[in-house]
Design an enzyme around this catalytic site. Structure first.
Site, PDB file in Angstrom:
ATOM      1  CD  GLU A   1     -31.629 -10.640  42.857  1.00  0.00           C
ATOM      2  OE1 GLU A   1     -30.553 -11.078  42.376  1.00  0.00           O
ATOM      3  OE2 GLU A   1     -32.742 -10.880  42.352  1.00  0.00           O
TER       4      GLU A   1
ATOM      5  CD  GLU B   1     -33.825 -20.001  45.293  1.00  0.00           C
ATOM      6  OE1 GLU B   1     -34.865 -20.026  44.612  1.00  0.00           O
ATOM      7  OE2 GLU B   1     -33.152 -18.963  45.464  1.00  0.00           O
TER       8      GLU B   1
ATOM      9  CD  GLU C   1     -27.454 -17.935  38.766  1.00  0.00           C
ATOM     10  OE1 GLU C   1     -28.600 -17.759  39.221  1.00  0.00           O
ATOM     11  OE2 GLU C   1     -26.643 -17.014  38.625  1.00  0.00           O
TER      12      GLU C   1
ATOM     13  CE  LYS D   1     -31.899 -18.975  40.767  1.00  0.00           C
ATOM     14  NZ  LYS D   1     -31.444 -17.656  41.220  1.00  0.00           N
TER      15      LYS D   1
END
Length: 409
Positions: free
Chosen positions: A290, A344, A353, A347
């Site tokens: 990541e 997203e 985030e 999250k």
């Protein structure tokens, strides 16, 4: 002079308007040709990008996996990392040649210590997809298990990995699918200078046998590296050019080795290599599972902007496509999975985030890095699309093109 057999057209006799059938055919061609072109990416594996992408799904507004399959292939991305083994995703990519890393969530890791449970998980989540033609090359057992204080989970991760590995052998898949886990950079006790890299003492007892397992099975050490965190924590002292891969004359020199680093990500990777070597292993490859940069954040998250996120990913892509290695391992290209494909919205945590995505859920790029993908409309690609359905779409496209050519002739 008019061609024999055809009436001449003059200014007094304008051409007839196209028929409704012709107009409809033209519209259909305009809709399906991008998909037809995207489908051609499957055969051009040699032209795929070297970088991978993390496909997270903690959201309630994402496109169907079938549409995502078109999106990724239109961008020439052929490596995808999942945090589970979502059967809908794996089925949507059948026949595409896209390579997958699938994951076992932390909550399931203790159960995987049981050989029967490990084999049952593989038989349910991996074997059917491999038989159907999916490319699954790695199973990650847990994610960042040493970041928290769950000592039971930390003690279970290696036995669980060993159990999954043995189950793969029993199923005839040993050597085809490897087993590892992904670590947070928090596992490092010392990361600067890179040559002094050392693991955190709290994780040391687990890591010696863990590295022996990776060495014996030829599996990679996965690390999640985010130079953004270093910049966010101390923006006054961490040079922005250094973390964004932008030109910086001074860079950072490791006085112990004399190696010069012009970006933080490569320094972090070499620190992990040094830590691994410190435990006696020189044959374990480090891969970045990541890395990314948020395009939006809270008031206390400096640098979380589309401009900086685009700069980081764009410059990273350039480095990866150059097959560049780190100063310590110049002959070994850095293997990277970008985080993440989409923003997203579910999250938890700070705003950053929810804003690491390359794309918004509607397929619009969050920032421009040259990855101009095509997300087809739902009406053309449903969530239940298969390779056969794609062949039908291609057939209709060819028929429509032939119809237009016939009418125009």
């Amino acid at each position: 002079m008019a061609t024999a057999g055809r009436p001449s057209r003059t200014a007094l006799s304008p051409p007839p308007a196209p028929s409704c059938n012709l107009a409809a055919a033209c519209c259909f061609v305009l809709l399906v040709v991008p998909i037809l072109l995207a489908d051609q990416q499957v055969a051009v594996v040699a032209e795929s990008l070297s970088i991978g992408v993390n496909y997270g799904q903690i959201a309630n507004n994402l496109p169907s996996p079938a549409r995502v399959s078109w999106l990724l292939r239109s961008m020439r991305i052929s490596k995808v990392k999942l945090y589970d083994a979502d059967p809908n995703v794996l089925r949507a990519f059948l026949g595409t040649g896209v390579e997958f890393v699938v994951g076992i969530g932390n909550e399931y890791v203790p159960a995987m210590v049981s050989p029967a449970a490990a084999q049952a998980w593989l038989q349910q989540h991996v074997v059917p997809h491999l038989r159907a033609g999916a490319r699954i090359t790695c199973v990650t057992v847990g994610n960042e298990v040493f970041k928290g204080n769950d000592t039971a989970l930390q003690s279970a991760v290696l036995p669980a990995m060993q159990s999954v590995h043995r189950a793969l052998g029993a199923l005839g898949l040993q050597g085809r699918v490897n087993v590892t886990t992904a670590h947070s950079l928090d596992i490092m006790g010392v990361s600067f200078p890179p040559s002094a890299g050392a693991f955190h003492p709290a994780a040391m007892a687990h890591l010696q046998p863990f590295l022996s397992f990776l060495s014996a099975t030829r599996a990679p050490f996965l690390i999640n590296c985010y130079p953004y965190f270093a910049y966010k924590d101390d923006p006054a002292r961490v040079p922005l050019d250094y973390v964004l891969f932008r030109p910086n004359a001074a860079g950072v020199v490791d006085e112990r080795t004399g190696l010069r680093y012009d970006n933080m990500l490569y320094a972090q990777v070499d620190a992990v290599y040094a830590a691994i070597q410190g435990l006696g292993h020189t044959d374990v490859e480090v891969k970045v599972s990541e890395t990314g940069w948020p395009s939006r954040g809270d008031a206390d998250e400096p640098g979380a902007t589309p401009e900086y996120a685009g700069t980081y990913i764009r410059n990273l892509l350039q480095r990866i496509e150059m097959k560049q290695g780190t100063p310590l391992r110049p002959a070994t290209p850095v293997d990277v999975y970008v985080f993440a494909l989409f923003n997203e919205n579910l999250k938890p945590g700070p705003a950053s985030e929810r804003n690491y995505g390359l794309f918004y859920p509607d397929g619009t790029p969050v920032y421009n890095v040259g990855l101009n993908g095509y997300l087809p409309p739902t009406m053309l690609v449903s969530s239940s699309s298969t390779a056969a359905a794609r062949q039908v779409i291609r057939l209709f496209a060819l028929v429509a093109i032939a119809s237009v050519a016939f009418v125009l002739s």
